[in-house]
Every structure is written in C-alpha cells, then in structure tokens.
Design a protein around this motif. Structure first.
Motif, PDB file in Angstrom:
ATOM      1  N   GLU A  26      45.923  35.552  46.467  1.00 61.31           N
ATOM      2  CA  GLU A  26      45.128  36.403  47.106  1.00 61.31           C
ATOM      3  C   GLU A  26      44.226  37.395  46.228  1.00 61.31           C
ATOM      4  O   GLU A  26      43.089  37.637  46.609  1.00 61.31           O
ATOM      5  CB  GLU A  26      46.111  37.099  47.967  1.00 61.31           C
ATOM      6  CG  GLU A  26      46.762  36.683  49.125  1.00 61.31           C
ATOM      7  CD  GLU A  26      48.148  35.802  48.596  1.00 61.31           C
ATOM      8  OE1 GLU A  26      48.540  36.409  47.560  1.00 61.31           O
ATOM      9  OE2 GLU A  26      48.509  35.048  49.366  1.00 61.31           O
ATOM     10  N   ASN A  27      44.658  37.885  45.360  1.00 59.21           N
ATOM     11  CA  ASN A  27      43.807  38.631  44.520  1.00 59.21           C
ATOM     12  C   ASN A  27      42.750  37.861  43.394  1.00 59.21           C
ATOM     13  O   ASN A  27      41.748  38.387  43.444  1.00 59.21           O
ATOM     14  CB  ASN A  27      44.600  39.566  43.478  1.00 59.21           C
ATOM     15  CG  ASN A  27      45.268  40.732  44.156  1.00 59.21           C
ATOM     16  OD1 ASN A  27      45.136  41.170  45.131  1.00 59.21           O
ATOM     17  ND2 ASN A  27      46.456  41.283  43.483  1.00 59.21           N
ATOM     18  N   VAL A  28      43.454  36.885  43.217  1.00 54.06           N
ATOM     19  CA  VAL A  28      42.478  35.861  42.382  1.00 54.06           C
ATOM     20  C   VAL A  28      41.124  35.440  43.058  1.00 54.06           C
ATOM     21  O   VAL A  28      40.287  35.837  42.667  1.00 54.06           O
ATOM     22  CB  VAL A  28      43.104  34.590  41.684  1.00 54.06           C
ATOM     23  CG1 VAL A  28      42.105  33.604  41.196  1.00 54.06           C
ATOM     24  CG2 VAL A  28      44.260  34.926  40.759  1.00 54.06           C
ATOM     25  N   TYR A  29      41.358  35.253  44.146  1.00 50.42           N
ATOM     26  CA  TYR A  29      40.171  34.701  45.333  1.00 50.42           C
ATOM     27  C   TYR A  29      39.750  35.817  45.921  1.00 50.42           C
ATOM     28  O   TYR A  29      38.624  35.711  46.407  1.00 50.42           O
ATOM     29  CB  TYR A  29      40.679  33.422  46.122  1.00 50.42           C
ATOM     30  CG  TYR A  29      41.104  32.296  45.270  1.00 50.42           C
ATOM     31  CD1 TYR A  29      40.171  31.570  44.573  1.00 50.42           C
ATOM     32  CD2 TYR A  29      42.469  31.980  44.796  1.00 50.42           C
ATOM     33  CE1 TYR A  29      40.548  30.412  43.982  1.00 50.42           C
ATOM     34  CE2 TYR A  29      42.972  31.280  44.040  1.00 50.42           C
ATOM     35  CZ  TYR A  29      41.884  30.219  43.612  1.00 50.42           C
ATOM     36  OH  TYR A  29      42.016  28.764  42.849  1.00 50.42           O
ATOM     37  N   GLY A  30      40.607  36.688  46.218  1.00 48.92           N
ATOM     38  CA  GLY A  30      39.905  37.884  47.188  1.00 48.92           C
ATOM     39  C   GLY A  30      39.346  38.939  46.329  1.00 48.92           C
ATOM     40  O   GLY A  30      38.509  39.661  47.062  1.00 48.92           O
ATOM     41  N   PHE A  31      39.554  39.061  45.067  1.00 53.40           N
ATOM     42  CA  PHE A  31      38.923  40.199  44.319  1.00 53.40           C
ATOM     43  C   PHE A  31      37.480  40.393  44.265  1.00 53.40           C
ATOM     44  O   PHE A  31      37.013  41.325  44.626  1.00 53.40           O
ATOM     45  CB  PHE A  31      39.538  40.126  42.947  1.00 53.40           C
ATOM     46  CG  PHE A  31      39.033  41.604  42.163  1.00 53.40           C
ATOM     47  CD1 PHE A  31      39.568  42.583  42.076  1.00 53.40           C
ATOM     48  CD2 PHE A  31      37.832  41.206  41.206  1.00 53.40           C
ATOM     49  CE1 PHE A  31      39.137  43.575  41.359  1.00 53.40           C
ATOM     50  CE2 PHE A  31      37.073  42.274  40.657  1.00 53.40           C
ATOM     51  CZ  PHE A  31      37.972  43.562  40.618  1.00 53.40           C
ATOM     52  N   PRO A  32      36.609  39.190  44.224  1.00 55.64           N
ATOM     53  CA  PRO A  32      35.400  39.120  44.209  1.00 55.64           C
ATOM     54  C   PRO A  32      34.594  39.883  45.633  1.00 55.64           C
ATOM     55  O   PRO A  32      33.728  40.322  45.635  1.00 55.64           O
ATOM     56  CB  PRO A  32      34.753  37.778  44.135  1.00 55.64           C
ATOM     57  CG  PRO A  32      36.018  37.250  43.175  1.00 55.64           C
ATOM     58  CD  PRO A  32      37.179  37.754  43.941  1.00 55.64           C
ATOM     59  N   ALA A  33      35.435  39.568  46.741  1.00 57.53           N
ATOM     60  CA  ALA A  33      35.004  40.218  47.968  1.00 57.53           C
ATOM     61  C   ALA A  33      35.394  41.545  48.272  1.00 57.53           C
ATOM     62  O   ALA A  33      34.988  42.214  49.244  1.00 57.53           O
ATOM     63  CB  ALA A  33      35.261  39.143  49.052  1.00 57.53           C
TER      64      ALA A  33
END
Length: 95
Positions: A48-55
C-alpha cells in the motif's frame, strides 16, 4: 514518458514481435521512475505504501502539499529528477 497513447496501448499487449525505439530522454525518464520504485520498495514493507506513496499528499517543503505524482506529471525533467532525489533521500541517499 513522452510516448503516445497508442504506443502505450500497443506496448501493454506485450507482443514479442513488436518493439519501439526510445531516445535518451525517454530512457532517462524511465530510469528515474524505476529508481523511485526501487527506493520506495527499500523504504516501505507493505505494498500500500510502495504503490500508494506517489499519490499521497506530501507536506515536505519541496512538494508543498502536492503528491509526488502531481509534481512528476508536470512533464519536465527537473520535476522528475527532484522528485526522485526527495524519495531517494528517504532511504538514506545523500545529495
């Protein structure tokens, strides 16, 4: 990444007989994106953080309440590079 929508759509089909040439600028942009992803995988354990951080909205001085994706979407190389630098610093990289 400076590719057309039709090129992107065709690439997603993963036809092994199809290829496209990339210029040095496009390769450098892809390198930044891949290195941002690698840094996020080092910093965070959960997807969730790996893929969600950029957004996610970021209040860091550079981002000023904008998400990293928002900054990168401006399209210029400096925005992409500076976003990479800030994210890479999360894993202890020094600039």
């Amino acid at each position: 990444m400076r590719i057309s929508r039709s090129t992107y759509t065709r690439a997603k089909q993963r036809d092994p007989d199809w290829s496209v040439g990339l210029d040095a600028d496009q390769i450098q942009r892809i390198s930044f994106v891949l290195n941002i992803h690698a840094a996020l995988r080092t910093v965070f354990d959960n997807p969730e953080n790996v893929y969600g951080f950029p957004a996610m909205v970021n209040d860091n001085e550079f981002f000023n309440g904008r998400a990293p994706l928002e900054v990168m979407a401006q399209g210029d190389m400096i925005s992409l590079y500076e976003t990479f630098r800030r994210i890479d610093a999360l894993r202890g990289a020094q600039w």
